[in-house]
Write a protein that holds these residues in place. Structure first.
Motif, PDB file in Angstrom:
ATOM      1  N   ASP A 113     107.660  19.110  53.911  1.00  0.00           N
ATOM      2  CA  ASP A 113     106.600  17.775  54.153  1.00  0.00           C
ATOM      3  C   ASP A 113     105.054  18.223  53.388  1.00  0.00           C
ATOM      4  OD1 ASP A 113     106.350  15.477  56.875  1.00  0.00           O
ATOM      5  OD2 ASP A 113     104.674  16.492  55.717  1.00  0.00           O
ATOM      6  N   HIS A 165     108.513  15.426  57.957  1.00  0.00           N
ATOM      7  CA  HIS A 165     109.706  16.633  59.311  1.00  0.00           C
ATOM      8  C   HIS A 165     108.564  18.166  58.998  1.00  0.00           C
ATOM      9  CE1 HIS A 165     110.515  18.010  54.912  1.00  0.00           C
ATOM     10  NE2 HIS A 165     111.052  16.907  55.314  1.00  0.00           N
ATOM     11  N   TYR A 168     112.609  10.381  50.867  1.00  0.00           N
ATOM     12  CA  TYR A 168     112.791   9.013  51.769  1.00  0.00           C
ATOM     13  C   TYR A 168     112.213   9.791  52.989  1.00  0.00           C
ATOM     14  CZ  TYR A 168     117.847  10.923  51.726  1.00  0.00           C
ATOM     15  OH  TYR A 168     118.714  11.597  51.306  1.00  0.00           O
ATOM     16  N   GLU A 169     112.832  11.038  53.072  1.00  0.00           N
ATOM     17  CA  GLU A 169     113.410  11.467  54.255  1.00  0.00           C
ATOM     18  C   GLU A 169     111.663  10.890  55.096  1.00  0.00           C
ATOM     19  OE1 GLU A 169     113.197  13.921  51.789  1.00  0.00           O
ATOM     20  OE2 GLU A 169     115.043  15.141  52.166  1.00  0.00           O
ATOM     21  N   TYR A 198     114.138  21.519  53.549  1.00  0.00           N
ATOM     22  CA  TYR A 198     115.347  22.047  53.835  1.00  0.00           C
ATOM     23  C   TYR A 198     115.771  22.484  52.074  1.00  0.00           C
ATOM     24  CZ  TYR A 198     114.643  17.440  56.261  1.00  0.00           C
ATOM     25  OH  TYR A 198     114.194  16.461  57.549  1.00  0.00           O
ATOM     26  N   LYS A 207     121.496   7.847  55.277  1.00  0.00           N
ATOM     27  CA  LYS A 207     120.410   5.817  54.007  1.00  0.00           C
ATOM     28  C   LYS A 207     121.833   4.381  54.250  1.00  0.00           C
ATOM     29  CE  LYS A 207     117.635   6.771  51.335  1.00  0.00           C
ATOM     30  NZ  LYS A 207     117.816   6.966  49.089  1.00  0.00           N
ATOM     31  N   GLN A 237     119.066   9.913  64.391  1.00  0.00           N
ATOM     32  CA  GLN A 237     117.604  11.443  63.956  1.00  0.00           C
ATOM     33  C   GLN A 237     117.830  12.151  65.164  1.00  0.00           C
ATOM     34  OE1 GLN A 237     115.156  11.411  61.005  1.00  0.00           O
ATOM     35  NE2 GLN A 237     115.366  13.457  60.760  1.00  0.00           N
ATOM     36  N   TYR A 277     121.629  22.040  53.246  1.00  0.00           N
ATOM     37  CA  TYR A 277     122.100  20.540  52.994  1.00  0.00           C
ATOM     38  C   TYR A 277     123.731  20.558  52.058  1.00  0.00           C
ATOM     39  CZ  TYR A 277     118.946  19.683  49.848  1.00  0.00           C
ATOM     40  OH  TYR A 277     117.715  19.497  49.166  1.00  0.00           O
ATOM     41  N   SER A 283     108.997  15.873  50.272  1.00  0.00           N
ATOM     42  CA  SER A 283     109.945  14.909  50.459  1.00  0.00           C
ATOM     43  C   SER A 283     110.160  13.580  49.790  1.00  0.00           C
ATOM     44  CB  SER A 283     109.469  14.708  51.837  1.00  0.00           C
ATOM     45  OG  SER A 283     110.361  15.748  52.701  1.00  0.00           O
ATOM     46  N   ARG A 312     119.336  15.601  59.840  1.00  0.00           N
ATOM     47  CA  ARG A 312     118.563  15.346  58.343  1.00  0.00           C
ATOM     48  C   ARG A 312     119.089  13.764  57.621  1.00  0.00           C
ATOM     49  NH1 ARG A 312     119.963  16.499  53.231  1.00  0.00           N
ATOM     50  NH2 ARG A 312     119.182  15.669  52.027  1.00  0.00           N
ATOM     51  N   LYS A 313     117.988  12.848  57.160  1.00  0.00           N
ATOM     52  CA  LYS A 313     118.772  11.699  57.110  1.00  0.00           C
ATOM     53  C   LYS A 313     119.444  12.262  55.550  1.00  0.00           C
ATOM     54  CE  LYS A 313     116.549   7.482  56.265  1.00  0.00           C
ATOM     55  NZ  LYS A 313     115.836   6.096  56.525  1.00  0.00           N
ATOM     56  N   SER A 314     120.525  12.275  55.526  1.00  0.00           N
ATOM     57  CA  SER A 314     121.348  12.775  54.002  1.00  0.00           C
ATOM     58  C   SER A 314     121.282  10.828  53.606  1.00  0.00           C
ATOM     59  CB  SER A 314     122.708  12.939  54.664  1.00  0.00           C
ATOM     60  OG  SER A 314     122.805  11.711  55.525  1.00  0.00           O
TER      61      SER A 314
END
Lengths: 132, 414
Positions: free
Chosen positions: A47, A84, A80-81, A89, B187, B195, A19, A78, B181-183
């Motif tokens: 995670d 997973h 706020y995700e 990430y 949010k 997702q 990302y 992690s 992915r929750k970017s």
């Protein structure tokens, strides 16, 4: 629980999603070879259950390895995700690019979003330096 | 000290409302720009550098070494130019013709196919002003502007009031994020975050198309059909919809056929546009300038007046097949941006690098020329992510040469 959990140094397999990060972009422009860029880039977010399985605390270094390369980066937990497990990430950087396949099927497009690797504790080994 | 509005060339939004306090050669304060833009505009350095084998030389020595490398090469590669002005890009294309070069930019492994579809009118598009003034349903698919283009949401796509959207995001705009992915953007989109698993984009596209036709949408990863139908209903009701396509979607597609299918289905029911979330400030300019000259947006090989095109002329395939024997890299760092397993081929050929900052590529270059920063130290024009031409003046003076000047001098010497 997979076989890796029973090894002397627990090992897990993950797929990596890369990302962009605004703080990383800013640090890269200011100094690609600076500590700030390295701190933000050479990192993998796992995670909390995966961290626990690896017996690694957040901030510890881990070894990421596949047939294309091996790098040592910092492990993070992690925030706020949503949960997973098995997916990790990483900010897109030279460190993540060390683990990307050279297979392109002749299309000129590397598989930046198809990185599979194993993670183990680096037992204090330092983060891989940015060099070529 | 003067105050004026300037253009930020930190990314392809090319924000044109930047206030700067500056002296002759230094920028003291920057207002309005994002964190990345401020870093970019303060990047300006006073030192003038010409290096051969990492040792300082004068301009003439650096140019003579450059010319020697290019003359000896049978198939040189010209790569980069995403942060160059249109004027420098056109000069580089001319140089490519003269030396029978392979010429490419990073779009060959990212947005090139989408830009090609846009410049050949295969996909409906719009400007960012249209989005601000009229946009009511905004989809961020595999894109994350909160990090990649920090002022996108506040200046154009979600938060601002527009001429036909006076009540703004609170009542009149719906932002939807589709990602693996929750970017940070996801949010912001709150409940409108879809997702999906890695590689699940095409299935979601087809499920959405089914949903638009009132059929039961299905995915192998069992995304709740009710949620897909709800999403399809929102899209059907759009008066001015936009999909901002990011690398997350592009890397998931084998080709653009699913995207064409989706745009066609959406435009049968409502009114949808597509804008690519191009990264570099003038990658789109390179694509359009090369297209004007050759009919192709990237991956071109010039050969005695003939233009060849195909993925075999992309940087990735050229390096894998080792078909190029020298590289002129302008404002780019392929040692960082490409997989190491591919970039390592660059170590086998002489590299000439041009650009304003030290990178892994400049460290490995036989010749390095520190050039002025486009839009900060040099004026010119660039093409925004939506295809809008933006002109800019330099903010501060520099002793560093312009890319255009160096390219002209190389042409003359050749």
């Amino acid at each position: 629980m997979d076989f890796g959990s029973f090894l002397a140094a627990p090992e897990i397999k993950v797929k990596v999603v890369t990302y962009r990060d605004i703080f990383q972009d800013k640090a890269m422009i200011e100094n690609l070879f600076g500590d700030e860029y390295k701190h933000i880039s050479a990192v993998i977010t796992l995670d909390s259950a995966d961290l626990k399985q690896l017996n690694v605390k957040k901030g510890d270094t881990v070894i990421l390895k596949n047939s294309f390369g091996r790098v040592v980066v910092r492990a993070e937990e992690s925030g706020y995700e949503p949960s997973h497990r098995g997916i990790a990430y990483m900010p897109k950087s030279s460190w993540s690019n060390m683990l990307v396949s050279d297979e392109t099927c002749g299309k000129g497009i590397p598989r930046f979003q198809d990185i599979s690797l194993t993670v183990t504790s680096a037992k204090g080994e330092k983060v891989t330096e940015l060099e070529f | 000290m003067e105050n004026n509005y300037h253009v930020c060339t930190g990314c392809s939004l090319l924000c044109d409302d930047i206030e700067v306090e500056y002296g002759t050669e230094t920028i003291n304060k920057i207002y309005t720009a994002c964190r990345v833009g401020v870093a970019h505009m303060k990047e300006s350095k006073e030192k003038v550098t010409f290096l051969v084998d990492n040792k300082p030389v004068d301009e003439e020595k650096a140019l003579s070494e450059t010319v020697k490398i290019l003359k000896n090469a049978k198939n040189p590669l010209i790569f980069g130019l995403g942060a160059s002005t249109n004027e420098a890009q056109k000069q580089a294309i001319e140089l490519g013709k003269k030396i029978n070069a392979t010429i490419d930019d990073s779009s060959s492994f990212c947005f090139g196919s989408v830009v090609e579809a846009l410049v050949t009118n295969k996909i409906k598009t719009c400007t960012l002003e249209d989005v601000r003034n009229k946009g009511d349903v905004i989809i961020f698919w595999g894109s994350n502007p909160a990090d990649s283009h920090p002022r996108h949401l506040s200046k154009h796509s979600y938060f601002p009031r527009g001429s036909e959207k006076q009540r703004g995001w609170e009542e009149e705009r719906t932002a939807i994020a589709i990602d693996i992915r929750k970017s940070h953007t996801a949010k912001i989109c709150g409940n409108y975050f879809i997702q999906i698993p890695q590689g699940g984009d095409v299935e979601l596209i087809d499920a959405l198309i089914s949903g638009l036709s009132g059929k039961l949408p299905k995915t192998s990863y069992n995304y709740p059909p009710k949620k897909i139908l709800e999403l399809a209903n929102i899209l059907k009701g759009a008066k001015f919809g936009i999909i901002f396509v990011g690398p997350g979607l592009i890397y998931s597609l084998e080709n653009l056929a699913p995207l064409f299918r989706l745009m066609q289905a959406l435009n049968e029911k409502s009114n949808f546009h597509l804008v690519p979330m191009v990264g570099n400030c003038n990658m789109r300019g390179f694509n359009e300038n090369l297209f004007t000259e050759t009919g192709y947006v990237n991956s071109v090989k010039f050969e005695n007046g003939i233009v060849k095109h195909g993925s075999e002329y992309s940087i990735v395939e050229s390096l894998k097949a080792k078909t190029v024997d020298a590289a002129l890299i302008i404002g780019s760092d392929p040692f960082s941006s490409l997989p190491r397993s591919i970039a390592k081929s660059l170590l086998e050929i002489p590299i000439i690098s041009m650009g304003p900052s030290e990178t892994l590529t400049t460290k490995k270059a036989k010749v390095h020329i520190n050039t002025a920063i486009s839009g900060v130290e040099s004026g010119g024009s660039a093409i925004r992510m939506d295809g809008t031409l933006v002109s800019f003046k330099p903010i501060v003076e520099t002793k560093n040469p312009l890319e255009e000047y160096i390219l002209k001098r190389i042409m003359e010497a050749l």
